[in-house]
Design a protein around this motif. Structure first.
Motif, PDB file in Angstrom:
ATOM      1  N   ALA A  51       0.834  -1.210   0.000  1.00 47.60           N
ATOM      2  CA  ALA A  51       0.000   0.000   0.000  1.00 47.60           C
ATOM      3  C   ALA A  51       0.866   1.257   0.000  1.00 47.60           C
ATOM      4  CB  ALA A  51      -0.939  -0.007   1.204  1.00 47.60           C
ATOM      5  N   ALA A  52       1.935   1.256   0.785  1.00 52.10           N
ATOM      6  CA  ALA A  52       2.831   2.418   0.836  1.00 52.10           C
ATOM      7  C   ALA A  52       3.502   2.637  -0.519  1.00 52.10           C
ATOM      8  CB  ALA A  52       3.887   2.233   1.927  1.00 52.10           C
ATOM      9  N   PHE A  53       3.963   1.569  -1.154  1.00 49.05           N
ATOM     10  CA  PHE A  53       4.615   1.709  -2.452  1.00 49.05           C
ATOM     11  C   PHE A  53       3.611   2.112  -3.524  1.00 49.05           C
ATOM     12  CE2 PHE A  53       7.953  -1.477  -0.842  1.00 49.05           C
ATOM     13  CZ  PHE A  53       8.737  -0.454  -0.321  1.00 49.05           C
ATOM     14  N   ALA A  91      11.102  10.046  -6.032  1.00 53.97           N
ATOM     15  CA  ALA A  91      10.261   8.851  -5.899  1.00 53.97           C
ATOM     16  C   ALA A  91      10.672   8.025  -4.681  1.00 53.97           C
ATOM     17  CB  ALA A  91      10.336   8.003  -7.168  1.00 53.97           C
ATOM     18  N   VAL A  92      11.962   7.792  -4.517  1.00 52.65           N
ATOM     19  CA  VAL A  92      12.409   6.960  -3.389  1.00 52.65           C
ATOM     20  C   VAL A  92      12.238   7.698  -2.063  1.00 52.65           C
ATOM     21  CG1 VAL A  92      14.902   7.503  -3.375  1.00 52.65           C
ATOM     22  CG2 VAL A  92      14.108   5.231  -2.693  1.00 52.65           C
ATOM     23  N   ASP A  93      12.415   9.014  -2.060  1.00 51.59           N
ATOM     24  CA  ASP A  93      12.193   9.780  -0.832  1.00 51.59           C
ATOM     25  C   ASP A  93      10.728   9.726  -0.411  1.00 51.59           C
ATOM     26  OD1 ASP A  93      14.881  10.379  -0.653  1.00 51.59           O
ATOM     27  OD2 ASP A  93      14.658  12.502  -1.147  1.00 51.59           O
ATOM     28  N   ILE A 128      10.017   6.043   0.893  1.00 50.98           N
ATOM     29  CA  ILE A 128      10.520   5.708   2.231  1.00 50.98           C
ATOM     30  C   ILE A 128       9.688   6.408   3.299  1.00 50.98           C
ATOM     31  CG2 ILE A 128      12.351   7.481   2.324  1.00 50.98           C
ATOM     32  CD1 ILE A 128      12.552   3.923   3.798  1.00 50.98           C
ATOM     33  N   ALA A 129       9.235   7.627   3.021  1.00 46.06           N
ATOM     34  CA  ALA A 129       8.382   8.326   3.991  1.00 46.06           C
ATOM     35  C   ALA A 129       7.055   7.578   4.168  1.00 46.06           C
ATOM     36  CB  ALA A 129       8.142   9.770   3.554  1.00 46.06           C
TER      37      ALA A 129
END
Length: 164
Positions: free
Chosen positions: A45-47, A124-126, A129-130
């Protein structure tokens, strides 16, 4: 009396049927397995919220953790993500087509390649990760900071004992 979870019910039933066995490992590892399933759903869900696939996050986060200038050789990426060379080539190709990474010749070795995180890849990666940390923090709401430290230490010891 504390609430019972599904593992308690399973262990009780097995204990009734096979009282000659010690179900201690089942009590621990069945809970770890169930927790892993909850974690997997939360991570997906986060991704999804960050529009990043789990495999993309693996590569992008390896580059981001490398620090400035956010680039690694394909060999180092292989070591950090534990995939085959062919799989990594495919992943880098796909990430490059999305504008999340770029390739360049390694200035120290004209035959080598460096994979670099682009500004879009870093964003995107920041974001991912948040979102991931928020989802994981939600899973741990019933566990105090001290208990989280104890749990992390116990799990570390277990994993190190497995050679990881």
């Amino acid at each position: 009396m504390p609430q019972q979870d599904e593992v308690d019910r399973i262990v009780t039933a097995w204990g009734r049927e096979r009282g000659d066995l010690d179900f201690g490992p089942l009590e621990v590892l069945s809970r770890v397995d169930r927790l892993a399933r909850h974690l997997d759903r939360a991570r997906r869900a986060a991704f999804d919220a960050s529009d990043v696939e789990p495999w993309e996050f693996d590569v992008l986060s390896a580059l981001r953790r490398a620090g400035e200038p956010y680039e690694l050789s394909p060999k180092t990426l292989l070591q950090q993500t534990l995939v085959s060379s062919g799989t990594m080539t495919n992943r880098v190709d796909r990430l490059a087509s999305r504008g999340l990474v770029s390739r360049r010749t390694d200035p120290r070795d004209g035959r080598g390649i460096l994979v670099s995180l682009t500004a879009s890849g870093r964003a995107a990666v920041d974001a991912a990760i948040a979102d991931l940390l928020s989802a994981e923090r939600a899973i741990l709401t019933g566990v105090s900071d001290d208990e989280q430290g104890q749990l992390a230490a116990l799990l570390r010891r277990l994993i190190l004992g497995l050679g990881d």
